[in-house]
Design a protein around this motif. Structure first.
Motif, PDB file in Angstrom:
ATOM      1  N   UNK A  11       0.822  -1.212   0.000  1.00  0.00           N
ATOM      2  CA  UNK A  11       0.000   0.000   0.000  1.00  0.00           C
ATOM      3  C   UNK A  11       0.854   1.260   0.000  1.00  0.00           C
ATOM      4  N   UNK A  12       1.911   1.294   0.824  1.00  0.00           N
ATOM      5  CA  UNK A  12       2.613   2.554   1.083  1.00  0.00           C
ATOM      6  C   UNK A  12       4.036   2.640   0.527  1.00  0.00           C
ATOM      7  N   UNK A  13       4.471   1.659  -0.266  1.00  0.00           N
ATOM      8  CA  UNK A  13       5.868   1.664  -0.735  1.00  0.00           C
ATOM      9  C   UNK A  13       6.226   2.906  -1.534  1.00  0.00           C
ATOM     10  N   UNK A  14       5.243   3.529  -2.157  1.00  0.00           N
ATOM     11  CA  UNK A  14       5.514   4.716  -2.967  1.00  0.00           C
ATOM     12  C   UNK A  14       4.981   5.993  -2.337  1.00  0.00           C
ATOM     13  N   UNK A  15       4.680   5.929  -1.044  1.00  0.00           N
ATOM     14  CA  UNK A  15       4.232   7.119  -0.341  1.00  0.00           C
ATOM     15  C   UNK A  15       2.787   7.022   0.101  1.00  0.00           C
TER      16      UNK A  15
END
Length: 327
Positions: free
Chosen positions: A137-141
């Motif tokens: 979900x959050x690997x790219x921010x």
């Protein structure tokens, strides 16, 4: 200590033994954890079965996930950690001794504080299912304001991904394979749920979003879902894939994806960098402290029932996580 181990790969009931071994002692920089719950994941049963190659050590105590209390600290570790409740990651990754035992020693940083509002059973689900979901979900921010599609939303990873994306401010669409799973996904916070067995999946997804294309896909089956993904993904969208069992060698529609400026992110939770791991731990800790996560425990087993736990996970019929209690 009581422990479960195997000395050759094969069927669970043929190779897993439950007996007594010497208590381990932590080395420098390590802590010993009195395990209260051990999580059983598909990767654990694949390693034990031999699907991931030959046995890497003469004897393997399985399971990377677990939770318990630190009861001894090694040299160089702050004694203030004694007695603290923790959850573990990568306990059995490239190591002989995992969490399917009363005690395990791990590097101190692999024992993460477990908030008091979170049970040991839930803690035993954080190292692989919740961490995979969090990174996907959050690997790219941040995802606030984005539209996120979670495929396989009632699975162990998907269930956490729904909650984390919703907690992160996303509009969450989920695909599932039946009514029971749809109810689970809805209870987890999905804004819309699509049964991919009873609909033109791409059309149903876009209908559910009012035509809004998907910014990010948390993908359990990359190859099998690739045509649908390409049809619904927004320009500049991301596919964060952690599985592709049905089609492990998919043919890639390179130019359509290229002209859509698509990012393909392939993930292995065991191999996160130090920065990626720190981000996952920080996000999960915040979500746990905010009481933002439900934990879907599908089955519970005693230590001497570990073979049954492995068989249940291999059968693929559990909706949620399998956990072994060591008390």
């Amino acid at each position: 200590m009581r422990a479960v181990w195997y000395e050759t790969t094969g069927a669970a009931d043929a190779v897993l033994r439950c007996n007594v071994l010497d208590d381990p002692l932590p080395g420098p920089g390590e802590v010993r954890v009195r395990i209260r719950a051990s999580g059983v994941n598909p990767s654990d049963v694949k390693a034990r079965s031999g699907a991931r190659g030959p046995i890497p050590f003469a004897r393997v105590i399985p399971h990377s996930d677990g939770a318990g209390e630190i009861d001894i600290v090694g040299a160089g570790v702050d004694a203030a950690r004694l007695g603290s409740r923790v959850w573990l990651w990568n306990a059995a990754w490239k190591r002989a001794n995992g969490t399917c035992a009363e005690y395990v020693c791990v590097p101190s940083e692999q024992a993460v504080p477990l908030p008091p509002n979170t049970s040991f059973e839930a803690g035993a689900c954080l190292g692989i299912p919740a961490s995979t979901a969090c990174h996907a979900v959050f690997a790219d921010g941040d995802v606030s304001g984005q539209t996120v599609l979670v495929t396989g939303g009632a699975g162990a990873v998907g269930h956490y991904a729904i909650q984390l994306a919703r907690w992160g401010g996303a509009h969450v669409v989920v695909t599932v394979s039946g009514d029971e799973k749809a109810q689970i996904a809805t209870a987890a916070g999905a804004h819309a749920v699509v049964n991919y067995r009873s609909a033109d999946t791409a059309t149903a997804i876009l209908d559910a979003t009012g035509g809004q294309r998907i910014d990010r896909i948390v993908e359990v089956e990359f190859g099998g879902n690739l045509a649908t993904s390409a049809a619904v993904l927004a320009p500049g969208g991301v596919i964060a894939a952690y599985g592709s069992m049905a089609d492990p060698t998919p043919q890639l529609p390179f130019y359509p994806l290229m002209f859509s400026h698509t990012t393909l992110r392939m993930m292995l939770v065991y191999a996160l960098t130090a920065n990626e791991r720190a981000n996952v731990v920080t996000r999960l800790s915040s979500a746990l402290e905010a009481d933002a996560l439900q934990h879907l425990i599908a089955a519970r087993f005693a230590l001497d029932e570990t073979a049954k736990a492995h068989q249940a996970v291999e059968a693929g019929t559990l909706i949620g996580n399998a956990v072994i209690g060591t008390d």
